[in-house]
Design a protein around this motif. Sequence first.
Motif, PDB file in Angstrom:
ATOM      1  N   SER A 103      15.753  53.122  21.114  1.00  0.00           N
ATOM      2  CA  SER A 103      16.446  54.408  21.183  1.00  0.00           C
ATOM      3  C   SER A 103      15.925  55.394  20.139  1.00  0.00           C
ATOM      4  O   SER A 103      16.656  56.260  19.686  1.00  0.00           O
ATOM      5  CB  SER A 103      17.945  54.191  20.989  1.00  0.00           C
ATOM      6  OG  SER A 103      18.159  53.589  19.726  1.00  0.00           O
ATOM      7  N   TYR A 104      14.664  55.270  19.758  1.00  0.00           N
ATOM      8  CA  TYR A 104      14.093  56.169  18.763  1.00  0.00           C
ATOM      9  C   TYR A 104      13.653  57.469  19.443  1.00  0.00           C
ATOM     10  O   TYR A 104      13.064  57.457  20.519  1.00  0.00           O
ATOM     11  CB  TYR A 104      12.889  55.540  18.069  1.00  0.00           C
ATOM     12  CG  TYR A 104      13.217  54.308  17.253  1.00  0.00           C
ATOM     13  CD1 TYR A 104      14.246  54.306  16.350  1.00  0.00           C
ATOM     14  CD2 TYR A 104      12.461  53.155  17.398  1.00  0.00           C
ATOM     15  CE1 TYR A 104      14.547  53.195  15.605  1.00  0.00           C
ATOM     16  CE2 TYR A 104      12.752  52.025  16.659  1.00  0.00           C
ATOM     17  CZ  TYR A 104      13.794  52.048  15.761  1.00  0.00           C
ATOM     18  OH  TYR A 104      14.085  50.937  15.030  1.00  0.00           O
ATOM     19  N   SER A 105      13.908  58.576  18.777  1.00  0.00           N
ATOM     20  CA  SER A 105      13.441  59.860  19.294  1.00  0.00           C
ATOM     21  C   SER A 105      11.962  60.033  18.945  1.00  0.00           C
ATOM     22  O   SER A 105      11.394  59.252  18.182  1.00  0.00           O
ATOM     23  CB  SER A 105      14.270  60.987  18.675  1.00  0.00           C
ATOM     24  OG  SER A 105      14.004  61.068  17.286  1.00  0.00           O
ATOM     25  N   LYS A 106      11.348  61.070  19.520  1.00  0.00           N
ATOM     26  CA  LYS A 106       9.927  61.308  19.237  1.00  0.00           C
ATOM     27  C   LYS A 106       9.724  61.590  17.749  1.00  0.00           C
ATOM     28  O   LYS A 106       8.738  61.158  17.164  1.00  0.00           O
ATOM     29  CB  LYS A 106       9.400  62.479  20.067  1.00  0.00           C
ATOM     30  CG  LYS A 106       9.025  62.122  21.456  1.00  0.00           C
ATOM     31  CD  LYS A 106       8.262  63.266  22.098  1.00  0.00           C
ATOM     32  CE  LYS A 106       7.701  62.798  23.425  1.00  0.00           C
ATOM     33  NZ  LYS A 106       6.840  63.812  24.022  1.00  0.00           N
ATOM     34  N   GLU A 107      10.641  62.305  17.169  1.00  0.00           N
ATOM     35  CA  GLU A 107      10.527  62.625  15.747  1.00  0.00           C
ATOM     36  C   GLU A 107      10.573  61.357  14.895  1.00  0.00           C
ATOM     37  O   GLU A 107       9.798  61.197  13.954  1.00  0.00           O
ATOM     38  CB  GLU A 107      11.658  63.573  15.353  1.00  0.00           C
ATOM     39  CG  GLU A 107      11.582  64.050  13.921  1.00  0.00           C
ATOM     40  CD  GLU A 107      12.714  65.002  13.586  1.00  0.00           C
ATOM     41  OE1 GLU A 107      13.278  64.849  12.486  1.00  0.00           O
ATOM     42  OE2 GLU A 107      13.025  65.876  14.409  1.00  0.00           O
ATOM     43  N   GLU A 108      11.485  60.449  15.234  1.00  0.00           N
ATOM     44  CA  GLU A 108      11.579  59.187  14.496  1.00  0.00           C
ATOM     45  C   GLU A 108      10.319  58.346  14.691  1.00  0.00           C
ATOM     46  O   GLU A 108       9.837  57.715  13.739  1.00  0.00           O
ATOM     47  CB  GLU A 108      12.800  58.399  14.960  1.00  0.00           C
ATOM     48  CG  GLU A 108      14.119  58.988  14.527  1.00  0.00           C
ATOM     49  CD  GLU A 108      15.309  58.248  15.114  1.00  0.00           C
ATOM     50  OE1 GLU A 108      16.334  58.166  14.411  1.00  0.00           O
ATOM     51  OE2 GLU A 108      15.207  57.745  16.253  1.00  0.00           O
ATOM     52  N   ILE A 109       9.769  58.343  15.898  1.00  0.00           N
ATOM     53  CA  ILE A 109       8.552  57.576  16.162  1.00  0.00           C
ATOM     54  C   ILE A 109       7.394  58.139  15.348  1.00  0.00           C
ATOM     55  O   ILE A 109       6.619  57.389  14.747  1.00  0.00           O
ATOM     56  CB  ILE A 109       8.229  57.566  17.671  1.00  0.00           C
ATOM     57  CG1 ILE A 109       9.272  56.723  18.411  1.00  0.00           C
ATOM     58  CG2 ILE A 109       6.832  57.020  17.928  1.00  0.00           C
ATOM     59  CD1 ILE A 109       9.165  56.761  19.912  1.00  0.00           C
ATOM     60  N   PHE A 110       7.263  59.460  15.291  1.00  0.00           N
ATOM     61  CA  PHE A 110       6.197  60.066  14.489  1.00  0.00           C
ATOM     62  C   PHE A 110       6.361  59.724  13.012  1.00  0.00           C
ATOM     63  O   PHE A 110       5.381  59.457  12.316  1.00  0.00           O
ATOM     64  CB  PHE A 110       6.160  61.591  14.681  1.00  0.00           C
ATOM     65  CG  PHE A 110       5.534  62.020  15.975  1.00  0.00           C
ATOM     66  CD1 PHE A 110       4.282  61.559  16.345  1.00  0.00           C
ATOM     67  CD2 PHE A 110       6.196  62.885  16.816  1.00  0.00           C
ATOM     68  CE1 PHE A 110       3.696  61.953  17.535  1.00  0.00           C
ATOM     69  CE2 PHE A 110       5.631  63.291  18.014  1.00  0.00           C
ATOM     70  CZ  PHE A 110       4.375  62.816  18.374  1.00  0.00           C
TER      71      PHE A 110
END
Length: 199
Positions: A103-110
């Motif tokens: 459930s990670y957002s793109k911002e968290e993944i980056f």
Amino acid sequence: MLGKKTIVFLLLFISCLTPFIPVAEVYCENSSSSSSEESDDVIPEPYTDDEFPQWSKDLRRAEIVSLGAIPFAAISVTLAYGGYQYATGKTNSFPNPLSRDNSYSKEEIFKLVGVSAGLGLSVGIIDFAINYSKRKKAEKERLLEESIQNENIRKITPEEAGSLLKKSNENEETREQKDSENQNVSVQNDTSVENDSKE
């Protein structure tokens, strides 16, 4: 934009044509015959220690260590971030770092990828610093040992030999004078002790 099927078809088509493309035959410099059996017997020469400069070896090692550390750093960072989310109550269960449906957002993944890359790069830099300091220390010890060995074997000029002999002779003369003075003093002390005992 090309579709997936088109790209796959082009790759398969090119790979099927590859055996029919004429390739120039490559021979070794010392090969005088054109038979392929003799050229198969040629063994490549291994690299020597002085073939590449030290900075390129250090850069290659740092690259390998950094790139090798990134997967471990990524798993560690993802576990730590998941543990932080679980501890603060943002998630109900501890997240699986290897799961595809996270459930990670793109911002968290980056952020996770950036921190993982930075951590891998840090490991490479630390490894470089440790190896550099070890190599410099070993080089200093080697130079010190060489200087100690070369100090005893050093060639001297005739002038230096003459000055060393003069110093040695002067030192012997001063020692002899001191010894004779010490003997005179001890003889005087003995005579004074004998005179005192007679009285």
